[in-house]
Design an enzyme around this catalytic site. Structure first.
Site: not given
Length: 220
Positions: A14, A89, A127, A160, A171
């Site tokens: 996204k 969300r 990532r 992160r 998540r």
């Protein structure tokens, strides 16, 4: 006016697609995740309240996120359109957004990026992010030129807190239980929903799929 809601699970791309869309359309990219992380870095009262929830993969309270997004959408640079990334969300957030848009005569389009969960886990655990400029890398698909350092400012890259595998699975569980029903809500309410397979193609190809689908939708 281009009001776009980018919809998809964590790691579906996204953020990348939002940036490409905003560059193409000349409208702001509004990311609730980025806004919340900014507040955490600033040490604000809001940031202190949500830091623990974000690090654990839990969702932030609807009332707080709704207020934050509404304030951002009311700013002058969003008057000609916007790209929403990471919002809504939950069903209460979707209902709040639809009501806010309808009151202003704004017709949004939802773009759903569909990605297999195994691909998502591989993406997010690889990532890395620059803590200074926010640029994202991936050690498998988009590594920096110098291992561990940002191409733009040489800052050491970091993982992160919400990109650990345990948090990613949390998540995805939260997405399945709370966020996926939002897509059904948009469809059931007769909103425009564009489905895009974003599992295997590079970002540029995914963006071209989105562009073509939006052009076809405008002509329908």
């Amino acid at each position: 006016m281009k009001a776009i809601v980018l919809f998809g699970s964590p790691g579906s791309g996204k953020g990348t697609q939002a940036r490409m869309l905003t560059q193409c359309l000349g409208v702001p990219h509004i990311s609730t995740g980025d806004m919340l992380r900014d507040r955490i870095r600033q040490g604000s009262e809001v940031g202190t309240k949500v830091a623990a929830r974000m690090q654990s993969g839990a969702l932030v309270r609807d009332e707080l996120v709704n207020r934050m997004v509404q304030e951002r959408l009311s700013q002058p640079d969003a008057a000609g359109g916007f790209v929403l990334d990471g919002y809504p969300r939950t069903l209460p957030q979707a209902e709040h957004l639809c009501k806010w848009l309808e009151e202003r005569g704004i017709r949004e389009v939802v773009i759903h990026l569909a990605v297999d969960y195994n691909i998502i886990i591989a993406r997010l655990t690889g990532r890395r992010q620059c803590p200074r400029c926010g640029t994202l890398y991936n050690i498998a698909s988009h590594p920096p030129q110098v291992d561990g350092l940002c191409d733009l400012d040489g800052e050491p890259l970091v993982v992160r807190d919400d990109d650990s595998e345990a948090v990613i699975r949390e998540r995805l569980d939260a997405y399945d239980s709370q966020t996926r029903p939002v897509l059904d809500f948009f469809r059931g309410a007769g909103r425009r929903v564009i489905e895009v397979d974003a599992s295997n193609d590079p970002p540029e190809v995914v963006f071209e799929k989105i562009r073509q689908a939006m052009e076809a939708d405008d002509c329908s």
